[in-house]
Write an enzyme that holds these catalytic residues in place. Sequence first.
Site, PDB file in Angstrom:
ATOM      1  CD  GLU B 280      73.620  73.586  94.717  1.00 40.41           C
ATOM      2  OE1 GLU B 280      74.650  73.490  94.034  1.00 40.41           O
ATOM      3  OE2 GLU B 280      72.915  74.609  94.740  1.00 40.41           O
ATOM      4  CD  GLU B 283      76.418  68.636  97.575  1.00 41.43           C
ATOM      5  OE1 GLU B 283      75.924  69.204  96.564  1.00 41.43           O
ATOM      6  OE2 GLU B 283      77.630  68.637  97.818  1.00 41.43           O
ATOM      7  CB  CYS B 300      75.395  77.642  89.629  1.00 40.07           C
ATOM      8  SG  CYS B 300      74.233  76.545  90.414  1.00 40.07           S
ATOM      9  CB  SER B 320      77.155  72.279  96.023  1.00 37.16           C
ATOM     10  OG  SER B 320      76.632  71.296  95.161  1.00 37.16           O
ATOM     11  CE  LYS B 359      77.980  78.288  83.706  1.00 37.16           C
ATOM     12  NZ  LYS B 359      77.487  79.293  84.637  1.00 37.16           N
ATOM     13  CD  GLU B 362      81.717  75.396  84.676  1.00 40.91           C
ATOM     14  OE1 GLU B 362      81.071  76.059  83.838  1.00 40.91           O
ATOM     15  OE2 GLU B 362      81.223  74.965  85.720  1.00 40.91           O
ATOM     16  CD  GLU B 367      88.283  69.815  87.149  1.00 41.79           C
ATOM     17  OE1 GLU B 367      89.338  69.605  86.507  1.00 41.79           O
ATOM     18  OE2 GLU B 367      88.131  70.802  87.896  1.00 41.79           O
ATOM     19  CB  CYS B 503      73.752  84.570  85.379  1.00 42.11           C
ATOM     20  SG  CYS B 503      74.159  83.298  86.569  1.00 42.11           S
TER      21      CYS B 503
END
Lengths: 163, 579
Positions: B280, B283, B300, B320, B359, B362, B367, B503
Site C-alpha cells: 500500500e 501504491e 483492509c 487501494s 471477513k 470476504e 476474486e 478492529c
Amino acid sequence: MAKARKVEVSEQQKKEILSIVDKYKGTKGALIPVLHEVQEYFGYLPLEVQEIISDNLNVPLAEIYGVVTFYTQFTTQPKGKYAVNVCLGTACYVKGSAKILEKFEETLGIKAGGVTEDGMFSIDACRCVGACGLAPVAMINGEVYGKLVQDDVKSICEKYMEN
Amino acid sequence: MSMINITIDGKAVQVEEGTTVLEAARVAGIDIPTLCYLKDVNEIGACRMCVVEIKGARALQAACVYPVAEGNEIYTSSPAVREARKSTLELLLSNHKKECLTCVRNRNCELQTLADELNITEIEFEGEMCDLPIDDSSRSVVRDPQKCIACRRCVGACENLQKVHVIDALNRGFKTEIGPAFGKKLADVACVNCGQCIVACPVGALYEKSAIDQVWDAIRDPEKVVLVQTAPAVRAAIGEEFGMPIGTAATHQMVGAMLRMGFDKVFDTDTSADLTILEEGTELLHRLQNGGTLPLITSCSPGWIKFAEHYYPDMLDNLSTCKSPHQMFGAVLKTYYAQEAGIDPAKIVNVSVMPCTAKKFECDRPEMSDSGYKDVDYVLTTRELARMIKECGINFQECDGEFEQPFGPASGAGVIFGATGGVMEAALRTVADILTGQDLQDIEYHDVRGVEGVKEAAVEINGTTVKVAVAHGLGNARKVLDKIRAGEADWHFVEIMACPGGCVNGGGQPIQPARVKNWIDIRAERAKAVYSEDLRLPIRKSHQNDSVMKGIYEGFIGEPGSELAHKLLHTHYTPRERF
C-alpha cells in the site's frame, strides 16, 4: 408483505412522485406528508415506489417501510377501484359493525385486507372515522354510509357494480 | 454548567445539569438495571427496565433518558419500582424463545442476567410466539426473530453508528419485528456485514454464521494441513472470554491454546499487515508521483469495502487495490509457503481468526482465489475461537506459545493495524523512511490515534507535506467520503475502518454487556493492548520485518508492486446496488 410481482412505475408516474418529493425535500419530518401525497397519487406504496422515495428523499428504505407498516393509513397493496372501509371503532363495534364487515366480505367474496380479482373492490377494517352518531358506519371512497344494517350491504355494493 | 442537588435512595449527590438519573445514580454508587439503553447507540427509553420513582412525578420514569432536576428525590428500588420491573421483564420473557441452554449467548445474555438479578422464579404470562423463521441468508450475520426482544439496539448500531440503516422496526404492537424492508433477507439488502448489530444485541437474536464445525472437521482430517492465522485485534480481546481484564494482550496464551487445539501451524496476520504496508505504501508513493487518483483510501476492512461498493461506487478508484492482510497471507501460504515447506497446496486449509464478521463474506468472494485455490477457507470470529478453546477444556491462562516460523515476529506496525489510526501510522512509519532514506526514530504519530470520529494530520516528510485523515465507524466514513466527493478535501491518504474504534471493537469480538460499555470505552481499552504490544516488539516498522523483506519479497514475489505481487496480493471491486 413479501414482494409480489414487479410493479411498473411509468416515467410520467415517476416524474409525479419526484415532484411530490421535491416539494418537501429538506424540511423536517418530510417523510410522512410525502408518503401521504404519493399514496394519494399512486394508490398505494409498493417497493418500487418506496425505492424512488428513498433514493430522492435520502431516507433509508428500512425507515420508510417501518413508517408505512406502523401507520394503518399506509398500504403496500393496491386497493380496489372502490375501497370499502368498515369502522370497527368502539361505538360502531358495539352497534354491530363486525356483522356489517362480515356481510361485505360475504357479498364481495373477499376477506378484509383483500381486493376482488377484477380490482373493483377492496375491503378494510378501520378505526373510528368520527361519525359515531351514525354508527355502525362504512365508507366507500370517502362516501359515508351510516346506521347500517346487514340488509343494506348488498344494495350498496350493487350501486357501485352498476357503475 | 450549573450543578444540581438531588437525593437518590436517601443519598445526597450533586451532578451537572442535563445528567440523566441513570448517570446520577452511578455517581451515587447505585446501579440501575437497563436493557434497551446502550450509550451513544440507543437512547430511547423504550424497554422500561430502568424505571425509578421520582417523588411528585405522575408515573415511574425511565432513568436512562430522564434528566435530573433540582431537588429531585429519587427511589431506585421501592416496591412499586421492583414490581414494575418484574412485570416488564416477565412480559418480555413471555414470548421469548427460551432455549437458554443451547443459545449462543448462554451465560452472556442480558435478559438472562436480569431474570437472575430480578429474582424471576416463574413467568406468569404466556405470550403468543413469533413465528418468523431464522434468516441465515447472509454469509456473516444470522438473525433469529424469535429471540428478538425488539429493544432496537441493533437498529441503533446500524442507523446511528454505521449510517447503513438496512434494518428497522417494522409493523407495530405485538407484530413488531426488526428486519429489512419488505421482509427481505439480509443477503438481499445493502448490509455490509460489519456485525455491529451483533455486538449491540443483548440476547441471542443476532450472531455470526459459524464455521466451527467445518474447522473441526478439517483439523480432524489427517489428509489436511490446517494453517491458522490471527489478526492483531484478536489477542487484544480474547482474554476477556477467559476472565482477563479488558485491554489485556493475550498473545502467547492464544497461540498456545490454538496449538493444543490441533492446528498444524499458527501464524500471525501481523506479518501480512507488514506486507500490506509495503504494497500500500508503494501504491501511495506511485500515485503521489504519477498523478494517480487521490486520496488513496485503505482497503483492509471488508465491511468498509462492501459499504463503498454499495454506497460510494463512484469512488472505488480511490480504494487501494491491496487485499486485506489475511487474504494476502492466505494467498502467500498456498503458494510461497506451500512451496518452501513442500506441502501440496490442495491439502492446505487456511483458517483466519478475525475480530470481524465481514471477513466471512470476504473470504467467499470469487476474486479471492488467486493462489489457484480458495485463498482463505474459513474465517472464525474471536468469539468462535474462544468457544472452541472452551470446548477443549483448555486452561487458557496457562497456555503459552510462539507464532510459527518462517514468518515473524512481525513488526509493531503490523500489530497496531488492530486499532483505528493504526494502518495510517504503520504506513507513515514506512513511507517516511523511504522518502527520507533514513531510519527515523520519531515513529509515533499520536494525531491519528484515539477514538475521535475523524482525525486529521499533516505530516512533513523531507519537505513534502502528506495530508492524511482517519475515520472509524461508517457514519464517520460518510463524513470523510462526502467531503472528498464534493471536492472539499485535499488529503493524500485516508484510512477507513468499518467498526467504531477499528478492529479491536469489531463485530466478531467478545461481547461486553451494556452495563460495561455504558461506562467503559472498550475501544480505547482494547487499543491499549495493541499499542503495548507495539512497544514490546524489537522491530516497529514493516519494512524492517526480515521475514517479509528477505523471505516473501526476495524469496518469492520480488519487489512490492511487482507483477506477481499484483496477481496474488491485489484485488478489484464491484459496484453494487443500494436496493
